[in-house]
Design a protein around this motif. Structure first.
Motif, PDB file in Angstrom:
ATOM      1  N   GLY A   1       4.981 -10.071 -21.642  1.00 50.52           N
ATOM      2  CA  GLY A   1       3.412 -10.948 -20.200  1.00 50.52           C
ATOM      3  C   GLY A   1       4.225 -11.219 -19.372  1.00 50.52           C
ATOM      4  N   SER A   2       5.382 -10.979 -18.860  1.00 51.10           N
ATOM      5  CA  SER A   2       5.426 -11.831 -17.754  1.00 51.10           C
ATOM      6  C   SER A   2       4.211 -10.922 -16.274  1.00 51.10           C
ATOM      7  N   GLU A   3       4.283 -11.703 -15.067  1.00 47.76           N
ATOM      8  CA  GLU A   3       3.021 -11.180 -14.565  1.00 47.76           C
ATOM      9  C   GLU A   3       3.552 -11.182 -12.968  1.00 47.76           C
ATOM     10  N   GLN A   4       4.953 -11.241 -12.969  1.00 49.98           N
ATOM     11  CA  GLN A   4       5.855 -10.305 -11.837  1.00 49.98           C
ATOM     12  C   GLN A   4       7.199 -10.649 -12.112  1.00 49.98           C
ATOM     13  N   PHE A   5       7.737  -9.975 -11.419  1.00 51.19           N
ATOM     14  CA  PHE A   5       9.598  -9.528 -11.673  1.00 51.19           C
ATOM     15  C   PHE A   5      10.454  -9.489 -10.429  1.00 51.19           C
ATOM     16  N   LEU A   6      10.828 -10.118 -10.237  1.00 51.10           N
ATOM     17  CA  LEU A   6      11.489 -10.769  -8.652  1.00 51.10           C
ATOM     18  C   LEU A   6      12.948 -10.588  -9.158  1.00 51.10           C
ATOM     19  N   THR A   7      13.453  -9.948  -7.770  1.00 50.95           N
ATOM     20  CA  THR A   7      15.523  -9.803  -7.770  1.00 50.95           C
ATOM     21  C   THR A   7      15.456 -10.749  -7.404  1.00 50.95           C
ATOM     22  N   LYS A   8      16.553 -10.529  -7.807  1.00 50.79           N
ATOM     23  CA  LYS A   8      17.644 -11.893  -7.001  1.00 50.79           C
ATOM     24  C   LYS A   8      18.933 -10.450  -6.382  1.00 50.79           C
ATOM     25  N   PRO A   9      18.932 -11.458  -5.114  1.00 47.76           N
ATOM     26  CA  PRO A   9      18.791 -12.803  -4.698  1.00 47.76           C
ATOM     27  C   PRO A   9      17.700 -12.708  -4.193  1.00 47.76           C
ATOM     28  N   PHE A  10      16.973 -13.665  -4.786  1.00 49.38           N
ATOM     29  CA  PHE A  10      15.262 -13.669  -3.946  1.00 49.38           C
ATOM     30  C   PHE A  10      15.173 -15.006  -2.756  1.00 49.38           C
ATOM     31  N   SER A  11      14.332 -14.880  -1.814  1.00 47.51           N
ATOM     32  CA  SER A  11      14.103 -15.436  -0.764  1.00 47.51           C
ATOM     33  C   SER A  11      13.399 -16.808  -1.331  1.00 47.51           C
ATOM     34  N   ARG A  12      13.161 -17.776   0.114  1.00 49.60           N
ATOM     35  CA  ARG A  12      12.118 -18.635  -0.315  1.00 49.60           C
ATOM     36  C   ARG A  12      10.797 -18.308  -0.144  1.00 49.60           C
ATOM     37  N   GLU A  13      10.098 -17.111   0.641  1.00 50.77           N
ATOM     38  CA  GLU A  13       9.213 -16.387   1.111  1.00 50.77           C
ATOM     39  C   GLU A  13       8.579 -15.455  -0.801  1.00 50.77           C
ATOM     40  N   GLU A  14       9.924 -15.618  -1.671  1.00 48.16           N
ATOM     41  CA  GLU A  14       9.770 -14.647  -2.931  1.00 48.16           C
ATOM     42  C   GLU A  14       9.078 -15.984  -3.692  1.00 48.16           C
ATOM     43  N   LEU A  15       9.591 -17.023  -3.490  1.00 49.68           N
ATOM     44  CA  LEU A  15       9.440 -17.800  -4.698  1.00 49.68           C
ATOM     45  C   LEU A  15       7.944 -18.318  -4.616  1.00 49.68           C
ATOM     46  N   LEU A  16       8.088 -19.031  -3.610  1.00 46.14           N
ATOM     47  CA  LEU A  16       6.753 -19.542  -2.671  1.00 46.14           C
ATOM     48  C   LEU A  16       5.670 -17.937  -3.192  1.00 46.14           C
ATOM     49  N   GLY A  17       5.966 -17.191  -2.467  1.00 46.56           N
ATOM     50  CA  GLY A  17       4.498 -16.200  -2.367  1.00 46.56           C
ATOM     51  C   GLY A  17       4.181 -15.713  -4.352  1.00 46.56           C
ATOM     52  N   ALA A  18       4.989 -15.360  -5.202  1.00 53.13           N
ATOM     53  CA  ALA A  18       4.961 -16.016  -5.948  1.00 53.13           C
ATOM     54  C   ALA A  18       4.181 -16.487  -6.867  1.00 53.13           C
TER      55      ALA A  18
END
Length: 136
Positions: A103-120
């Motif tokens: 049920g997740s909306e998106q998948f981010l790979t670690k290490p993540f950046s500030r831009e990736e967190l805020l973009g999500a």
């Protein structure tokens, strides 16, 4: 009198203290209120208390993993509309598909950046605009 909207509540669920602190620091700097949890069980209790607008969740955790926690959130009528973004150091197709199935909306790979967190957040929370907080 300058009225500011309440800070966006974001939950970060990860068994790694370093990941929780990093995400918390990046998100607070963008004007978010951050609630952290060390695993799925801890998170489920806090979700009911805090009603976050978006949840970042690690996949590999003891007791209740990210897939199981996401599925429980998405099967609960009160919380199913909360966007869930999976976090993982594993970026294989199987992991991403399993996250979507849970049920997740998106998948981010670690290490993540500030831009990736805020973009999500921007992609899944209507009207979110990061508030830059500059140190004096």
């Amino acid at each position: 009198m300058d009225l500011q909207p309440p800070a966006l509540k974001v939950m970060v669920i990860d068994d790694s203290r370093t990941i929780r602190r990093t995400a918390e620091m990046l998100l607070k700097h963008a004007g978010c209120e951050v609630i952290t949890a060390i695993d799925g069980f801890d998170a489920l209790a806090k979700i009911a208390d805090h009603h976050p607008r978006v949840i970042f969740i690690d996949i590999m955790m003891p007791r209740l993993d990210g897939y199981q926690t996401c599925a429980l959130i998405k099967h609960h009528s009160t919380f199913r509309s909360i966007p869930v973004i999976m976090l993982s150091s594993r970026d294989g197709l199987f992991d991403k598909v399993r996250g979507r199935t849970a049920g997740s909306e998106q998948f981010l790979t670690k290490p993540f950046s500030r831009e990736e967190l805020l973009g999500a957040i921007k992609a899944h929370v209507p009207g979110f605009a990061a508030v830059e907080q500059h140190a004096p």
